[in-house]
Each structure stands twice: as structure tokens, then as C-alpha cells.
Design a protein around this motif. Structure first.
Motif, PDB file in Angstrom:
ATOM      1  N   VAL A 111       1.020  -1.442  -0.346  1.00  0.00           N
ATOM      2  CA  VAL A 111      -0.186   0.035  -0.028  1.00  0.00           C
ATOM      3  C   VAL A 111       0.883   1.411   0.324  1.00  0.00           C
ATOM      4  O   VAL A 111       0.574   2.282  -0.586  1.00  0.00           O
ATOM      5  CB  VAL A 111      -1.124  -0.127   1.475  1.00  0.00           C
ATOM      6  N   GLU A 112       1.963   1.367   1.060  1.00  0.00           N
ATOM      7  CA  GLU A 112       3.190   2.438  -0.206  1.00  0.00           C
ATOM      8  C   GLU A 112       3.185   2.383  -0.671  1.00  0.00           C
ATOM      9  O   GLU A 112       3.554   3.842  -1.214  1.00  0.00           O
ATOM     10  CB  GLU A 112       4.552   2.272   1.107  1.00  0.00           C
ATOM     11  N   LYS A 116       0.226   4.524  -2.639  1.00  0.00           N
ATOM     12  CA  LYS A 116       0.226   5.576  -1.841  1.00  0.00           C
ATOM     13  C   LYS A 116       1.181   6.542  -2.870  1.00  0.00           C
ATOM     14  O   LYS A 116       1.142   7.317  -3.135  1.00  0.00           O
ATOM     15  CB  LYS A 116      -0.405   5.751  -0.847  1.00  0.00           C
ATOM     16  N   THR A 163      -3.430   5.055 -10.456  1.00  0.00           N
ATOM     17  CA  THR A 163      -4.304   6.155  -9.978  1.00  0.00           C
ATOM     18  C   THR A 163      -5.672   6.001 -10.193  1.00  0.00           C
ATOM     19  O   THR A 163      -5.585   6.202  -8.327  1.00  0.00           O
ATOM     20  CB  THR A 163      -4.208   6.952 -11.240  1.00  0.00           C
ATOM     21  N   ARG A 166      -5.756   3.761  -6.374  1.00  0.00           N
ATOM     22  CA  ARG A 166      -5.320   4.674  -5.568  1.00  0.00           C
ATOM     23  C   ARG A 166      -6.238   4.617  -3.880  1.00  0.00           C
ATOM     24  O   ARG A 166      -6.338   4.377  -3.336  1.00  0.00           O
ATOM     25  CB  ARG A 166      -4.418   5.726  -5.574  1.00  0.00           C
ATOM     26  N   GLY A 167      -7.467   5.168  -4.509  1.00  0.00           N
ATOM     27  CA  GLY A 167      -8.336   5.462  -3.696  1.00  0.00           C
ATOM     28  C   GLY A 167      -8.814   4.064  -2.533  1.00  0.00           C
ATOM     29  O   GLY A 167      -9.293   5.096  -2.016  1.00  0.00           O
ATOM     30  N   LEU A 186      -7.337   2.438  -2.009  1.00  0.00           N
ATOM     31  CA  LEU A 186      -6.684   1.324  -1.069  1.00  0.00           C
ATOM     32  C   LEU A 186      -6.447   2.653   0.159  1.00  0.00           C
ATOM     33  O   LEU A 186      -5.163   1.992   1.589  1.00  0.00           O
ATOM     34  CB  LEU A 186      -5.375   1.329  -1.470  1.00  0.00           C
ATOM     35  N   GLU A 187      -6.825   3.147   0.258  1.00  0.00           N
ATOM     36  CA  GLU A 187      -6.550   4.471   1.543  1.00  0.00           C
ATOM     37  C   GLU A 187      -7.950   4.330   2.583  1.00  0.00           C
ATOM     38  O   GLU A 187      -8.385   4.087   2.175  1.00  0.00           O
ATOM     39  CB  GLU A 187      -7.205   5.840   1.245  1.00  0.00           C
ATOM     40  N   TYR A 188      -7.729   4.311   3.448  1.00  0.00           N
ATOM     41  CA  TYR A 188      -8.552   4.693   5.096  1.00  0.00           C
ATOM     42  C   TYR A 188      -8.644   5.589   5.137  1.00  0.00           C
ATOM     43  O   TYR A 188      -8.286   7.035   5.793  1.00  0.00           O
ATOM     44  CB  TYR A 188      -7.904   3.678   5.936  1.00  0.00           C
ATOM     45  N   ARG A 189     -10.610   6.391   5.142  1.00  0.00           N
ATOM     46  CA  ARG A 189     -10.617   7.561   5.677  1.00  0.00           C
ATOM     47  C   ARG A 189     -11.229   7.505   6.625  1.00  0.00           C
ATOM     48  O   ARG A 189     -12.125   6.834   7.003  1.00  0.00           O
ATOM     49  CB  ARG A 189     -11.859   7.669   4.106  1.00  0.00           C
TER      50      ARG A 189
END
Length: 181
Positions: A114-115, A118, A172, A175-176, A178-181
Motif C-alpha cells: 500500500v505504501e 500510495k 491512479t 489508489r483511493g 487502498l486508502e483508509y478514510r
């Protein structure tokens, strides 16, 4: 400090290679009219981690010393993104590479996957057993590369033949997720 200088020199060496037109990916069909991807991200591959054997040792051995790649080995068991390798150096390596190796380790997961995503570095999953997160809903083949450990000797030639621009567009878009919100 010495590792930071080492990383900076590797990036500049790869950038010079790209500018000369000899770099991998400098003239892909997707980038002929645009800026070559190697000018924006001069390193073909980045790997930092403990060289404990298996796929990690294979990646380190096959990419160490290549002018278009950067391998930073932590031989003392310290995590590459923490511990002995300064986090800024680790991030600079990932941000300067088109592909980032994500190798098997002591666990079936890695934050490196994930790094890399991101930071815009296409993950290269070197494993015959790892299952990426959300594999049932995300088509990882659109934004990552999967390689069996036995195929590492052929990895460099495979990476230079891939459509990096298409993988980057897929990354691109994904990516969203894979992000924790």
C-alpha cells in the motif's frame, strides 16, 4: 546521512542514464510525445529491506548495482521503512521509482504494498503465495505486476517491456480504494 547520499547518487545516475536515451522505458510507445517516464521517475525498480533469503535475496542479487535500480539492504533485521533506514530516504526511493518490489517476508502481508501504491510506485509482488488486499473486488493486474520468485532472473527484461503508462493510470484509479478514510 550516508544512505541519503547513496540514494541521491543512485537517482542522479539513473536520471543521467535516462537523459542519454539509454534508460529502460525511455522510449515506450505511450511516452514518445510526452516526457519519458524515466525523467519523472528515473529508477526502474526500488527495493529496500532485510535480505533474509528467498525472494528478497533474489531481488537484491539481480538488481544490486544496476544503474537504473536502487537496492538498499538492511542486514540487521531492521525494517527498511523504520529503524536504521531513515523514513525520508525510504520514501524518496519509492517516489523516484516506476516499480517497487514487494517481496515475501516473515508474514503474508506487507505495508509496503500500500505504501508503494500510495506513492505512485507500481507494486511488483514477488510471491507465489501472497494475496493482495481486496483481491475479490480489485483487478490488481491493472496496476501491479505479479512475479513468481523463480522468475526473478527475468524480471528486469519483463519490467522494461511492460506498458508502464497503463499500469500508472490503473494505479491512479485504484489508489483511493487502498486508502483508509
Amino acid at each position: 546521512r550516508s544512505r541519503a547520499v547513496f540514494v541521491d547518487r543512485a537517482i542522479e545516475r539513473a536520471r543521467a542514464l535516462c537523459a542519454s536515451g539509454d534508460a529502460s522505458g525511455a522510449t515506450t510507445t505511450a511516452s514518445r510525445a510526452a516526457t519519458p517516464p524515466c525523467l519523472e521517475r528515473p529508477l526502474l525498480l526500488f527495493f529496500a529491506g532485510d535480505n533474509t533469503g528467498g525472494s528478497r535475496a533474489q531481488v537484491a542479487a539481480h538488481f544490486r548495482g544496476r544503474p537504473d535500480s536502487l537496492v538498499i539492504e538492511t542486514r540487521d533485521g531492521a525494517r527498511a521503512s523504520r529503524g536504521r533506514l531513515h523514513h525520508d530516504v525510504y520514501l524518496r526511493g519509492m517516489r523516484s521509482a516506476r516499480f517497487c518490489a514487494v517481496c515475501d517476508g516473515f508474514a503474508p502481508w506487507s505495508p509496503r504494498l500500500v505504501e508503494a501504491a500510495k506513492l505512485g510506485c507500481v507494486p511488483v509482488i514477488v510471491s507465489d503465495r501472497a494475496l493482495p488486499p481486496f483481491a475479490s473486488v480489485l483487478d490488481w493486474s491493472l496496476f501491479s505486476v505479479r512475479v513468481e520468485p523463480s522468475m526473478v532472473p527475468l524480471l528486469h527484461s519483463r519490467l522494461v517491456q511492460l506498458d508502464y503508462a497503463a499500469l500508472q493510470r490503473g494505479l491512479t484509479r485504484a489508489r483511493g480504494a487502498l486508502e483508509y478514510r
